[in-house]
Design a protein around this motif. Structure first.
Motif, PDB file in Angstrom:
ATOM      1  N   ASN A  66       0.848  -1.189   0.000  1.00  0.00           N
ATOM      2  CA  ASN A  66       0.000   0.000   0.000  1.00  0.00           C
ATOM      3  C   ASN A  66       0.889   1.247   0.000  1.00  0.00           C
ATOM      4  O   ASN A  66       2.112   1.152   0.017  1.00  0.00           O
ATOM      5  N   GLU A  67       0.266   2.411   0.007  1.00  0.00           N
ATOM      6  CA  GLU A  67       1.021   3.667  -0.101  1.00  0.00           C
ATOM      7  C   GLU A  67       1.981   3.877   1.073  1.00  0.00           C
ATOM      8  O   GLU A  67       3.128   4.287   0.887  1.00  0.00           O
ATOM      9  N   THR A  68       1.532   3.581   2.279  1.00  0.00           N
ATOM     10  CA  THR A  68       2.399   3.761   3.448  1.00  0.00           C
ATOM     11  C   THR A  68       3.566   2.782   3.406  1.00  0.00           C
ATOM     12  O   THR A  68       4.701   3.139   3.727  1.00  0.00           O
ATOM     13  N   ASP A  69       3.296   1.554   2.976  1.00  0.00           N
ATOM     14  CA  ASP A  69       4.371   0.574   2.823  1.00  0.00           C
ATOM     15  C   ASP A  69       5.420   1.087   1.832  1.00  0.00           C
ATOM     16  O   ASP A  69       6.623   0.967   2.072  1.00  0.00           O
ATOM     17  N   MET A  70       4.952   1.654   0.727  1.00  0.00           N
ATOM     18  CA  MET A  70       5.882   2.171  -0.291  1.00  0.00           C
ATOM     19  C   MET A  70       6.701   3.334   0.264  1.00  0.00           C
ATOM     20  O   MET A  70       7.895   3.444  -0.021  1.00  0.00           O
ATOM     21  N   ARG A  71       6.075   4.191   1.067  1.00  0.00           N
ATOM     22  CA  ARG A  71       6.820   5.295   1.690  1.00  0.00           C
ATOM     23  C   ARG A  71       7.901   4.744   2.612  1.00  0.00           C
ATOM     24  O   ARG A  71       9.017   5.266   2.664  1.00  0.00           O
ATOM     25  N   ALA A  72       7.568   3.681   3.330  1.00  0.00           N
ATOM     26  CA  ALA A  72       8.549   3.046   4.219  1.00  0.00           C
ATOM     27  C   ALA A  72       9.706   2.476   3.405  1.00  0.00           C
ATOM     28  O   ALA A  72      10.880   2.676   3.757  1.00  0.00           O
ATOM     29  N   ILE A  73       9.394   1.808   2.321  1.00  0.00           N
ATOM     30  CA  ILE A  73      10.433   1.222   1.461  1.00  0.00           C
ATOM     31  C   ILE A  73      11.328   2.318   0.899  1.00  0.00           C
ATOM     32  O   ILE A  73      12.559   2.196   0.901  1.00  0.00           O
ATOM     33  N   ARG A  74      10.730   3.421   0.416  1.00  0.00           N
ATOM     34  CA  ARG A  74      11.543   4.532  -0.126  1.00  0.00           C
ATOM     35  C   ARG A  74      12.466   5.106   0.941  1.00  0.00           C
ATOM     36  O   ARG A  74      13.628   5.414   0.679  1.00  0.00           O
ATOM     37  N   PHE A  75      11.959   5.239   2.164  1.00  0.00           N
ATOM     38  CA  PHE A  75      12.769   5.768   3.265  1.00  0.00           C
ATOM     39  C   PHE A  75      13.936   4.824   3.560  1.00  0.00           C
ATOM     40  O   PHE A  75      15.077   5.260   3.742  1.00  0.00           O
ATOM     41  N   LEU A  76      13.659   3.526   3.585  1.00  0.00           N
ATOM     42  CA  LEU A  76      14.711   2.547   3.855  1.00  0.00           C
ATOM     43  C   LEU A  76      15.739   2.500   2.728  1.00  0.00           C
ATOM     44  O   LEU A  76      16.939   2.324   2.973  1.00  0.00           O
ATOM     45  N   ILE A  77      15.301   2.672   1.499  1.00  0.00           N
ATOM     46  CA  ILE A  77      16.239   2.709   0.368  1.00  0.00           C
ATOM     47  C   ILE A  77      17.137   3.934   0.475  1.00  0.00           C
ATOM     48  O   ILE A  77      18.352   3.842   0.286  1.00  0.00           O
ATOM     49  N   SER A  78      16.546   5.076   0.796  1.00  0.00           N
ATOM     50  CA  SER A  78      17.348   6.295   0.967  1.00  0.00           C
ATOM     51  C   SER A  78      18.376   6.109   2.068  1.00  0.00           C
ATOM     52  O   SER A  78      19.540   6.497   1.919  1.00  0.00           O
ATOM     53  N   ALA A  79      17.955   5.518   3.177  1.00  0.00           N
ATOM     54  CA  ALA A  79      18.871   5.281   4.293  1.00  0.00           C
ATOM     55  C   ALA A  79      20.005   4.342   3.864  1.00  0.00           C
ATOM     56  O   ALA A  79      21.171   4.562   4.207  1.00  0.00           O
ATOM     57  N   LYS A  80      19.657   3.317   3.119  1.00  0.00           N
ATOM     58  CA  LYS A  80      20.673   2.376   2.634  1.00  0.00           C
ATOM     59  C   LYS A  80      21.678   3.094   1.732  1.00  0.00           C
ATOM     60  O   LYS A  80      22.886   2.890   1.840  1.00  0.00           O
ATOM     61  N   ASN A  81      21.158   3.957   0.857  1.00  0.00           N
ATOM     62  CA  ASN A  81      22.034   4.691  -0.077  1.00  0.00           C
ATOM     63  C   ASN A  81      22.967   5.661   0.635  1.00  0.00           C
ATOM     64  O   ASN A  81      24.054   5.949   0.148  1.00  0.00           O
ATOM     65  N   THR A  82      22.522   6.188   1.769  1.00  0.00           N
ATOM     66  CA  THR A  82      23.348   7.163   2.497  1.00  0.00           C
ATOM     67  C   THR A  82      24.087   6.552   3.677  1.00  0.00           C
ATOM     68  O   THR A  82      24.834   7.239   4.370  1.00  0.00           O
ATOM     69  N   GLY A  83      23.855   5.268   3.928  1.00  0.00           N
ATOM     70  CA  GLY A  83      24.537   4.600   5.029  1.00  0.00           C
ATOM     71  C   GLY A  83      23.941   4.893   6.393  1.00  0.00           C
ATOM     72  O   GLY A  83      24.575   4.646   7.417  1.00  0.00           O
ATOM     73  N   ASP A  84      22.727   5.415   6.424  1.00  0.00           N
ATOM     74  CA  ASP A  84      22.064   5.720   7.699  1.00  0.00           C
ATOM     75  C   ASP A  84      21.419   4.468   8.279  1.00  0.00           C
ATOM     76  O   ASP A  84      20.959   3.592   7.544  1.00  0.00           O
ATOM     77  N   ILE A  85      21.365   4.412   9.592  1.00  0.00           N
ATOM     78  CA  ILE A  85      20.720   3.314  10.302  1.00  0.00           C
ATOM     79  C   ILE A  85      19.289   3.735  10.610  1.00  0.00           C
ATOM     80  O   ILE A  85      19.045   4.842  11.078  1.00  0.00           O
ATOM     81  N   VAL A  86      18.347   2.829  10.339  1.00  0.00           N
ATOM     82  CA  VAL A  86      16.938   3.114  10.603  1.00  0.00           C
ATOM     83  C   VAL A  86      16.425   2.141  11.662  1.00  0.00           C
ATOM     84  O   VAL A  86      16.505   0.932  11.490  1.00  0.00           O
ATOM     85  N   THR A  87      15.907   2.709  12.731  1.00  0.00           N
ATOM     86  CA  THR A  87      15.257   1.915  13.772  1.00  0.00           C
ATOM     87  C   THR A  87      13.749   1.947  13.526  1.00  0.00           C
ATOM     88  O   THR A  87      13.250   2.833  12.818  1.00  0.00           O
ATOM     89  N   PRO A  88      13.015   1.019  14.109  1.00  0.00           N
ATOM     90  CA  PRO A  88      11.557   1.075  13.968  1.00  0.00           C
ATOM     91  C   PRO A  88      10.968   2.404  14.438  1.00  0.00           C
ATOM     92  O   PRO A  88      10.059   2.936  13.796  1.00  0.00           O
ATOM     93  N   SER A  89      11.496   2.967  15.516  1.00  0.00           N
ATOM     94  CA  SER A  89      10.947   4.245  16.004  1.00  0.00           C
ATOM     95  C   SER A  89      11.249   5.380  15.031  1.00  0.00           C
ATOM     96  O   SER A  89      10.418   6.276  14.844  1.00  0.00           O
ATOM     97  N   ALA A  90      12.423   5.353  14.397  1.00  0.00           N
ATOM     98  CA  ALA A  90      12.749   6.390  13.402  1.00  0.00           C
ATOM     99  C   ALA A  90      11.826   6.283  12.190  1.00  0.00           C
ATOM    100  O   ALA A  90      11.366   7.297  11.658  1.00  0.00           O
ATOM    101  N   LEU A  91      11.537   5.063  11.775  1.00  0.00           N
ATOM    102  CA  LEU A  91      10.627   4.865  10.645  1.00  0.00           C
ATOM    103  C   LEU A  91       9.208   5.280  11.021  1.00  0.00           C
ATOM    104  O   LEU A  91       8.520   5.938  10.228  1.00  0.00           O
ATOM    105  N   ALA A  92       8.772   4.943  12.233  1.00  0.00           N
ATOM    106  CA  ALA A  92       7.436   5.350  12.697  1.00  0.00           C
ATOM    107  C   ALA A  92       7.321   6.871  12.714  1.00  0.00           C
ATOM    108  O   ALA A  92       6.297   7.431  12.295  1.00  0.00           O
TER     109      ALA A  92
END
Length: 191
Positions: A66-92
């Motif tokens: 769904n749309e929120t899932d896709m936003r989460a995936i985009r955020f995680l991809i950006s974090a991966k590309n920049t080397g940032d660590i994402v916690t569940p609370s940061a994603l929330a």
């Protein structure tokens, strides 16, 4: 597809039919040529939004998200590309959802093979989230290539034209945000 020039504008963008008495927009100081250009801008913005929705729906369908899932995936991809660590609370926090909703979403995304949880490198009490390589590649092919095409359109502009577009988009966003803030929350229709 060529830009709308002398074509009939969809009624939604034609001010004479969408705001016939100038109740929303005072057009008394705007000449006819300028008015036609403004209507073409609005129509092209609408066409862009329509294409973006089409791409988004196709990607969501392809990836079964769904749309929120896709936003989460985009955020995680950006974090991966920049080397940032994402916690569940940061994603929330990024998605503006509750931690309970986040846990449910992560469970769903993990079981579908889109994300993986790992132990945080420095905080044993915390987990890290990362997009899986398969999902990263699928998103890149399904969404990334479409959105990258915007670069070509921007690159064809001169520096001065890009500044005009930047100013226009920035001021449009500011004016629309002000409009939302002055009117209040936009009600969502009941299902």
């Amino acid at each position: 597809m060529a830009a709308l020039n002398n074509e009939e504008l969809p009624t939604i963008y034609n001010l004479a039919s969408s705001d016939p008495r100038s109740e929303l927009i005072d057009r008394s100081t705007v000449g006819e040529d300028a008015l036609q250009q403004i209507e073409r801008i609005m129509a092209e913005m609408g066409r862009l939004r329509s294409v973006e929705r089409k791409i988004s729906r196709a990607s969501q369908h392809y990836m079964n998200l769904n749309e929120t899932d896709m936003r989460a995936i985009r955020f995680l991809i950006s974090a991966k590309n920049t080397g940032d660590i994402v916690t569940p609370s940061a994603l929330a926090k990024h998605l503006r959802v509750t931690t309970a909703s986040m846990t449910k979403m992560i469970d769903k995304l993990e079981s579908a093979g889109h994300v993986e949880r790992t132990a945080h490198a420095t905080d044993r009490r915390s987990l890290c989230l990362a997009v899986t390589e398969d999902t990263h590649m699928a998103a890149r092919e399904q969404v990334g290539r479409h959105h990258a095409s915007r670069f070509s359109a921007a690159a064809r502009l001169t520096a001065a034209e890009r500044e005009v577009v930047i100013r226009f988009l920035s001021e449009t966003a500011q004016d629309m945000e002000s409009s939302v803030n002055s009117v209040g929350e936009i009600p969502t229709p009941k299902a």
